[in-house]
Design a protein around this motif. Structure first.
Motif, mmCIF file in Angstrom:
data_model
loop_
_atom_site.group_PDB
_atom_site.id
_atom_site.type_symbol
_atom_site.label_atom_id
_atom_site.label_comp_id
_atom_site.label_asym_id
_atom_site.label_seq_id
_atom_site.Cartn_x
_atom_site.Cartn_y
_atom_site.Cartn_z
ATOM 1 N N LEU A 25 0.822 -1.200 0.000
ATOM 2 C CA LEU A 25 0.000 0.000 0.000
ATOM 3 C C LEU A 25 0.865 1.263 0.000
ATOM 4 O O LEU A 25 0.564 2.231 -0.706
ATOM 5 C CB LEU A 25 -0.924 -0.011 1.224
ATOM 6 C CG LEU A 25 -2.024 -1.084 1.219
ATOM 7 C CD1 LEU A 25 -2.738 -1.118 2.563
ATOM 8 C CD2 LEU A 25 -3.015 -0.828 0.091
ATOM 9 N N LYS A 26 1.932 1.236 0.769
ATOM 10 C CA LYS A 26 2.808 2.404 0.862
ATOM 11 C C LYS A 26 3.485 2.711 -0.463
ATOM 12 O O LYS A 26 3.598 3.883 -0.862
ATOM 13 C CB LYS A 26 3.870 2.153 1.949
ATOM 14 C CG LYS A 26 4.911 3.258 2.051
ATOM 15 C CD LYS A 26 5.970 2.911 3.083
ATOM 16 C CE LYS A 26 7.067 3.973 3.114
ATOM 17 N NZ LYS A 26 8.135 3.618 4.091
ATOM 18 N N ASN A 27 3.915 1.658 -1.168
ATOM 19 C CA ASN A 27 4.681 1.856 -2.406
ATOM 20 C C ASN A 27 3.857 1.650 -3.678
ATOM 21 O O ASN A 27 4.416 1.659 -4.783
ATOM 22 C CB ASN A 27 5.879 0.900 -2.408
ATOM 23 C CG ASN A 27 6.864 1.188 -1.296
ATOM 24 O OD1 ASN A 27 7.641 2.136 -1.354
ATOM 25 N ND2 ASN A 27 6.828 0.358 -0.246
ATOM 26 N N ASP A 28 2.549 1.447 -3.498
ATOM 27 C CA ASP A 28 1.614 1.408 -4.614
ATOM 28 C C ASP A 28 1.979 0.348 -5.667
ATOM 29 O O ASP A 28 2.038 0.636 -6.862
ATOM 30 C CB ASP A 28 1.539 2.795 -5.272
ATOM 31 C CG ASP A 28 0.334 2.911 -6.206
ATOM 32 O OD1 ASP A 28 -0.659 2.206 -5.980
ATOM 33 O OD2 ASP A 28 0.428 3.691 -7.189
ATOM 34 N N TYR A 29 2.198 -0.895 -5.212
ATOM 35 C CA TYR A 29 2.457 -1.976 -6.177
ATOM 36 C C TYR A 29 1.516 -3.158 -5.957
ATOM 37 O O TYR A 29 1.794 -4.268 -6.384
ATOM 38 C CB TYR A 29 3.922 -2.432 -6.099
ATOM 39 C CG TYR A 29 4.366 -2.998 -4.770
ATOM 40 C CD1 TYR A 29 4.055 -4.314 -4.394
ATOM 41 C CD2 TYR A 29 5.138 -2.241 -3.885
ATOM 42 C CE1 TYR A 29 4.480 -4.844 -3.186
ATOM 43 C CE2 TYR A 29 5.570 -2.766 -2.669
ATOM 44 C CZ TYR A 29 5.239 -4.073 -2.336
ATOM 45 O OH TYR A 29 5.664 -4.597 -1.133
ATOM 46 N N TYR A 30 0.383 -2.892 -5.294
ATOM 47 C CA TYR A 30 -0.486 -4.000 -4.922
ATOM 48 C C TYR A 30 -1.181 -4.665 -6.113
ATOM 49 O O TYR A 30 -1.583 -5.815 -6.027
ATOM 50 C CB TYR A 30 -1.530 -3.552 -3.886
ATOM 51 C CG TYR A 30 -2.244 -2.258 -4.214
ATOM 52 C CD1 TYR A 30 -3.385 -2.257 -4.986
ATOM 53 C CD2 TYR A 30 -1.755 -1.037 -3.728
ATOM 54 C CE1 TYR A 30 -4.048 -1.077 -5.280
ATOM 55 C CE2 TYR A 30 -2.406 0.146 -4.013
ATOM 56 C CZ TYR A 30 -3.548 0.126 -4.796
ATOM 57 O OH TYR A 30 -4.197 1.310 -5.092
ATOM 58 N N TRP A 31 -1.311 -3.967 -7.253
ATOM 59 C CA TRP A 31 -1.982 -4.592 -8.396
ATOM 60 C C TRP A 31 -1.053 -5.504 -9.192
ATOM 61 O O TRP A 31 -1.418 -6.629 -9.539
ATOM 62 C CB TRP A 31 -2.563 -3.523 -9.330
ATOM 63 C CG TRP A 31 -3.844 -2.917 -8.828
ATOM 64 C CD1 TRP A 31 -4.055 -1.615 -8.475
ATOM 65 C CD2 TRP A 31 -5.093 -3.592 -8.622
ATOM 66 N NE1 TRP A 31 -5.340 -1.436 -8.048
ATOM 67 C CE2 TRP A 31 -6.012 -2.630 -8.128
ATOM 68 C CE3 TRP A 31 -5.530 -4.902 -8.788
ATOM 69 C CZ2 TRP A 31 -7.337 -2.952 -7.812
ATOM 70 C CZ3 TRP A 31 -6.843 -5.227 -8.481
ATOM 71 C CH2 TRP A 31 -7.725 -4.255 -8.000
#
Length: 328
Positions: free
Chosen positions: A171-177
């Motif tokens: 979530l912090k680094n925006d790579y969840y997808w």
């Protein structure tokens, strides 16, 4: 490779002939604790065929399995990975009373169970890893770590903080997808110092966790987890609904169990555990394995131990399709 019955038979026969006797040479010097179960992973695979193996080899397989179970009770993963295949194999004795619908129900439950438990965990309804909050009784045992005896609590939660670190990092680094590829790991306050200080990466990251699904998520994101799920889902579906023998149905159940257990522990390593996982998946996808009759699969597995059976049965595909659903 794992869909080729001759190659798998040769791999198993070679391991039984050379690696299994070598276990006793390595045991006093290099193998202890959970390493015992990791070395004997092929035995857990052979447990799936237990009902159709000759009696003298049944005794050997049970002996090694008991040795794994009793050698280190703290190695919870080893115990589970040996007990579950044996439980599934026992279903063979009741094959005349068990329908495909029964297998399909178990398969779907195993596919959906980890997703449901993940939801109840993140919403605070029920955390399966915090079992000590629901069971007051103490469960401790002594294990061997680095040559020393250590007392361990069998109920201790060693997974919740891993989920928190992995999800927070995504979530912090925006790579969840789509994840951040296997070249990167998740930010970890607990283990990141190893990469930062010892490996000099400049990053507080842990490249791999004990929980397989967390690694798949970190490397490939939600999209990768969904695709990974469908590999297990479709292979187990074919094994249970499109097979002509009972053993492959049992292997299909074991594949779905490994999907569920990937949410608890399954190291993402090139080791025997992963190799035999993908062998099972390959067998489920293999038309030849699924077209075999119960007699064919019995001859095939006995060929692992006895050269007299070391040949591949001829498959009558037309007969297989007539006796069961189409193989495709």
């Amino acid at each position: 490779m794992s869909s080729n019955e001759r190659i798998i038979q040769t791999i198993l026969a070679t391991w039984v002939k050379f690696a299994l006797p070598s276990f006793f040479l390595f045991l006093p010097f290099f193998i202890y604790g959970d390493a015992i179960g990791r070395y004997l992973v092929p035995i857990s695979f052979l447990l799936l065929f237990f009902p159709v193996i000759q009696n003298k080899w049944k005794i050997l397989i049970i002996s090694f399995s008991l040795f794994v179970l009793l050698s280190d009770l703290a190695a919870r993963s080893n115990i589970i990975k040996f007990i579950v295949p044996f439980i599934f194999s026992v279903l063979y004795y009741f094959r005349l009373f068990l329908s495909v619908k029964f297998f399909e129900l178990i398969r779907l439950l195993l596919c959906l169970l980890p997703i449901c438990l993940f939801y109840t965990g993140i919403t605070g309804i029920f955390n399966v890893f915090k079992i000590d909050e629901y069971i007051g009784e103490e469960f401790t045992t002594t294990s061997i770590e680095v040559g020393e005896k250590v007392e361990q609590n069998l109920k201790v939660d060693t997974r919740t903080f891993l989920y928190i670190e992995v999800l927070s990092s995504a979530l912090k680094n925006d790579y969840y997808w789509f994840g951040r590829t296997p070249a990167r790991g998740n930010e970890s306050a607990s283990f990141g110092s190893i990469a930062l200080e010892e490996l000099k990466t400049g990053k507080m990251e842990r490249f791999s966790n004990e929980v397989s699904i967390l690694n798949i998520f970190t490397w490939t994101g939600v999209i990768g987890v969904v695709l990974y799920f469908f590999i297990f889902y479709h292979s187990s579906y074919l094994a249970i609904n499109k097979s002509n023998n009972f053993i492959i149905k049992i292997i299909g159940l074991c594949v779905t169990f490994r999907w569920a257990y990937a949410w608890v522990e399954d190291f993402s390593l090139f080791d025997l555990s992963n190799i035999f996982l993908w062998i099972m998946i390959g067998m489920c996808y293999s038309v030849r394995f699924r077209a075999m009759s119960d007699n064919d699969i019995t001859i095939w597995i006995r060929g692992v131990f006895d050269k007299r059976y070391h040949f591949i049965p001829k498959i009558d595909y037309d007969k297989s399709v007539r006796n069961n659903a189409p193989l495709y």
